[in-house]
Design a protein around this motif. Sequence first.
Motif, mmCIF file in Angstrom:
data_model
loop_
_atom_site.group_PDB
_atom_site.id
_atom_site.type_symbol
_atom_site.label_atom_id
_atom_site.label_comp_id
_atom_site.label_asym_id
_atom_site.label_seq_id
_atom_site.Cartn_x
_atom_site.Cartn_y
_atom_site.Cartn_z
ATOM 1 N N GLY A 1 0.681 -0.996 -0.029
ATOM 2 C CA GLY A 1 0.270 -0.126 -0.325
ATOM 3 C C GLY A 1 0.644 0.940 -0.217
ATOM 4 O O GLY A 1 0.363 2.333 -0.871
ATOM 5 N N PHE A 2 1.937 1.307 0.620
ATOM 6 C CA PHE A 2 2.349 2.307 0.943
ATOM 7 C C PHE A 2 3.225 2.301 0.278
ATOM 8 O O PHE A 2 4.086 3.348 -1.197
ATOM 9 C CB PHE A 2 3.585 2.334 2.148
ATOM 10 N N PHE A 3 4.352 1.702 -0.686
ATOM 11 C CA PHE A 3 4.602 1.814 -1.724
ATOM 12 C C PHE A 3 4.338 2.055 -3.650
ATOM 13 O O PHE A 3 3.924 3.231 -4.342
ATOM 14 C CB PHE A 3 5.615 0.593 -2.012
ATOM 15 N N PHE A 4 2.667 1.531 -3.256
ATOM 16 C CA PHE A 4 1.468 1.751 -4.232
ATOM 17 C C PHE A 4 1.077 3.475 -4.577
ATOM 18 O O PHE A 4 1.309 3.397 -5.367
ATOM 19 C CB PHE A 4 0.313 1.028 -4.476
ATOM 20 N N ALA A 5 1.092 3.209 -3.321
ATOM 21 C CA ALA A 5 0.848 4.804 -3.254
ATOM 22 C C ALA A 5 1.602 6.154 -2.977
ATOM 23 O O ALA A 5 1.345 6.814 -4.036
ATOM 24 C CB ALA A 5 0.312 5.564 -0.990
ATOM 25 N N LEU A 6 2.839 5.740 -3.271
ATOM 26 C CA LEU A 6 4.223 6.480 -3.405
ATOM 27 C C LEU A 6 4.596 6.376 -5.279
ATOM 28 O O LEU A 6 4.776 7.549 -5.727
ATOM 29 C CB LEU A 6 5.518 5.544 -2.632
ATOM 30 N N ALA A 323 12.731 13.831 12.288
ATOM 31 C CA ALA A 323 12.109 15.486 11.596
ATOM 32 C C ALA A 323 12.352 15.140 10.016
ATOM 33 O O ALA A 323 11.072 14.940 9.279
ATOM 34 C CB ALA A 323 12.419 16.516 11.714
ATOM 35 N N ARG A 324 13.109 14.838 9.501
ATOM 36 C CA ARG A 324 13.406 14.407 7.779
ATOM 37 C C ARG A 324 12.235 13.646 7.602
ATOM 38 O O ARG A 324 11.313 13.535 6.589
ATOM 39 C CB ARG A 324 14.606 14.659 7.548
ATOM 40 N N ALA A 325 12.020 12.056 8.333
ATOM 41 C CA ALA A 325 11.681 11.313 8.235
ATOM 42 C C ALA A 325 10.226 11.884 8.184
ATOM 43 O O ALA A 325 9.347 11.365 6.821
ATOM 44 C CB ALA A 325 12.472 10.045 9.208
ATOM 45 N N SER A 326 10.005 11.912 9.227
ATOM 46 C CA SER A 326 8.413 12.020 9.463
ATOM 47 C C SER A 326 7.458 13.511 8.725
ATOM 48 O O SER A 326 6.385 13.741 8.309
ATOM 49 C CB SER A 326 7.864 12.773 11.052
ATOM 50 N N GLY A 327 8.415 13.938 7.835
ATOM 51 C CA GLY A 327 8.489 15.233 7.417
ATOM 52 C C GLY A 327 7.809 15.341 6.426
ATOM 53 O O GLY A 327 7.670 15.871 5.409
ATOM 54 N N VAL A 328 8.932 14.396 5.885
ATOM 55 C CA VAL A 328 8.878 14.429 4.083
ATOM 56 C C VAL A 328 8.892 13.014 3.564
ATOM 57 O O VAL A 328 7.890 13.014 2.719
ATOM 58 C CB VAL A 328 10.342 14.770 3.965
ATOM 59 N N ASP A 332 2.510 10.743 5.332
ATOM 60 C CA ASP A 332 1.636 9.987 5.529
ATOM 61 C C ASP A 332 1.556 8.482 6.011
ATOM 62 O O ASP A 332 0.913 7.788 5.622
ATOM 63 C CB ASP A 332 1.220 9.477 3.674
ATOM 64 N N CYS A 333 2.857 8.474 7.095
ATOM 65 C CA CYS A 333 2.864 6.895 7.216
ATOM 66 C C CYS A 333 2.874 7.175 8.617
ATOM 67 O O CYS A 333 3.211 7.286 9.622
ATOM 68 C CB CYS A 333 4.874 6.700 7.078
ATOM 69 N N ALA A 334 1.642 6.282 9.707
ATOM 70 C CA ALA A 334 1.333 6.567 10.861
ATOM 71 C C ALA A 334 2.482 5.748 11.827
ATOM 72 O O ALA A 334 2.581 6.744 12.505
ATOM 73 C CB ALA A 334 -0.158 5.914 11.405
ATOM 74 N N PRO A 335 2.697 5.088 11.257
ATOM 75 C CA PRO A 335 4.087 4.215 12.731
ATOM 76 C C PRO A 335 4.999 5.070 12.506
ATOM 77 O O PRO A 335 5.691 4.805 14.066
ATOM 78 C CB PRO A 335 4.472 3.238 11.688
ATOM 79 N N THR A 360 -1.123 12.189 12.936
ATOM 80 C CA THR A 360 -1.299 11.543 12.958
ATOM 81 C C THR A 360 -2.849 10.723 13.178
ATOM 82 O O THR A 360 -3.416 10.492 11.765
ATOM 83 C CB THR A 360 -1.013 9.909 13.645
ATOM 84 N N CYS A 361 -3.370 11.540 13.794
ATOM 85 C CA CYS A 361 -4.750 11.658 13.913
ATOM 86 C C CYS A 361 -5.985 12.149 12.969
ATOM 87 O O CYS A 361 -6.563 12.164 12.032
ATOM 88 C CB CYS A 361 -5.730 12.537 15.158
#
Length: 599
Positions: A1-6, A323-328, A332-335, A360-361
Motif C-alpha cells: 500500500g505504501f509503495f503503491f501510493a508512492l 524530522a526528515r523522515a516524518s516530515g518528508v 503520510d505514514c502513521a507508524p 497522525t490523527c
Amino acid sequence: GFFFALHMTFALLVSRVVDLEQQGRDPVQLRQALEALLDRYPLCFGYWKRRAELELAAADEPAAVAVYERAVVPCAYSVEMWTLYCAHAARHWADEPERVRGLFERALQYVGSDYAADGIWDKYIAYESAVAEAAAADMGRVSALYARVLALPLRLHDVYWARFAEFAATRTASELLAAESEAALASFLTRQGAHPVTTEEMRGEDEGARKLRVYALLEARYHFYVAFHAPRRALEEPIRRRYYHVAPLPAAELAAWRRLLSWGAAQPTGHVCDPLEPMAEVLPSFTYERCLLPGASVRSLWKEYALFLEGKGAVEDARGVLARASGVFFRDCAPMLLYHAQFEEAHGGLDAARALCAATCALPPPAIDAYLAAANLERRAGNTDGMRAAFAAAVDALRGEPLAALVRHAAAVERKLCGDHARGVALIESAIAREPANELLWDAALECATSAVVPAAAGAGDSPAYQAAAALLERMIAADSPLPPPARRRAWLRYQRLVDDYAGSVDAMRALKRSRDEAGLELTLDSEVPESAVPKPLPKRKPNGMSVDVSMGGGAAQPSPSPQQAQAQYTPEQLAQYQQYYAQYYQQQGYGQGYYPQQ
C-alpha cells in the motif's frame, strides 16, 4: 500500500511536469508543477536541475543558484546533486575561482569520500588544471587534489594512482608535495609502519633526490590506503543503487547496505590523522546518510540511524533525522509519525509529540492507534483533560469495530484510573448515539455496566449496578431496539444469564421467562450460533453414487449398515463438514448409531 501510493503520486506529479514541458505552457505553471514534485520527492536531483534550468532560461542566474542551494539541503550526500551544482559554478563563475573552489570544498565535505565520488573529483581536478594552464601557474593545486583523493576509498582508487603517476612524471618535486608537508607525511607513515626505505639516491636536497623521496612517500601512502580501505571497498563494491528511486530498494541491495552499516559502526575512528586529507576515515554517520538516498523509503533504516545517533548521545542529530523522515518521506505514514512522537516524548518534547500525534490523527482513514497514542501520551503526562479530549475526538472520527474497541478501552481507563464510572458510561452512550445498530458498542456498554455487578445476597435487593445492567439489556431486547433480530436474541440470552447469576429474587427469573415466552423465543446455549453454521442433513448414496430413497420399498426393514459401511456412504467433503459439528449437535445420538459415522 505504501509503495503503491508512492508510485501513483510520483507518476501523477511527473506526468504533470512532462505535459507542461511538451506543451510549452506558461513557465509559472511549470515552476509550480516542479515545486510540487520536489516538495514530495526532494531527492530527485534531475528535477532540481530542471528547476534551476527554468530560472536560467529566464536569464536569472542568481535564482538558479538559489534553487541549487535549496537542493543541496535534502540532497547533501548526493554526489550527483553536488556535481551538477559544481558544474554550474565552473561554467557561470569563471571570473570567481575562489568562489568555485569554495563550492567544491563544501561538496567534498559531504560526498568527497563516497565510493562513487569520482565524478566530482574529476571535475575539481579538471577545473584546477584549466585554471593553472590559463594562468601559466604550477600544478601544485592539482597535485594536492590527487594526494587527497588517493587517501579515500573510491572505486577508481587504482585509476587515480595511475593518472597521478603519469602526471608526476612531468612535474617538479615542489609541485608534487610542498616542503612543509614532506616531514608531516614522513612522520605519519612512520606512525603507521608504512615509511618507505630511504635509498642513497634519495638523500640530499637537490631536485632529483627530493623528487625521488617525495614520490616514494606518496607511493607508500597509496599502498597503505589500498590495504586500509580494502575491507570497506569489498563491502561497497556489490552495491549498485546509490541514488533515490520511488521503487523499493531490492532485498539484495538492502542486505549489502546493512552489511556495510554494521561493519562501519564497529570500526574505531580517529586513529588515522592524515596530514594531506583529514577525511580519510569515513564516519558511520556519513555511511548512514548515503544509505538513506536509495533507502529513503525503508522505514527501519531511519529508525536504526536515529537509534545509532541517540546511542552516541547526539540527540539533536537524531531528532533531525526523524524530522526528515516524518516530515518528508513518511509524512503520510502513521507508524513513523508515532515513532517520532515517542522519541520526542522520551526527550521532553511534549509539544512536538502532541503535534505529531495530531498529525497522525488527521491522516485518512482515521486509525484507532493514532487516537490511542494521543490519549496515552496525555495520560503519561498527567493531563486527564487532554486524554479525555483525545477519546472524544476518536468517538467523532472512528466507526465500526475500531470505535467499539476504543470506547471499551476508554471506559476501562475512566473506571480504573480516574474512578469515574459514569464518565465511561457516558462516552459509550455517545458512541451508541452515533452508531445505534453497532452490536459491539452495546457489548462494550454491557461490559462496562456489569463490571461492578456482584451476586445479590439472600434477602438483599438488587444493587444499582445490577439495575443499570438490566435497564441496558431491556433497551437491547425492546421491540424498537435498533439492533437486528439475531443481536436481540443474543441479548435475551445475556439477560437470562444476568438474572440467573446476579438477581436477588427468583421472581425476576420467572418474570423474564414469562416475557421470553410471550415473545415466542426458545433460547438455548446454542442461540449464539448462526443458523448458517448448522449443517444440513447429509444425503445418503449408493456405492455407484445414486441416492437412496428410504421412504419407499420397505426402507425401514433394511438392515442397519456397519460403521464402516455408514462411513463409506459419505464423500470426504461431507465427512469433514459433519465431523466439524458432530460433537456440538449430535452427541445425543451416540457414536456410530444410524447413519452417523464413528469418530
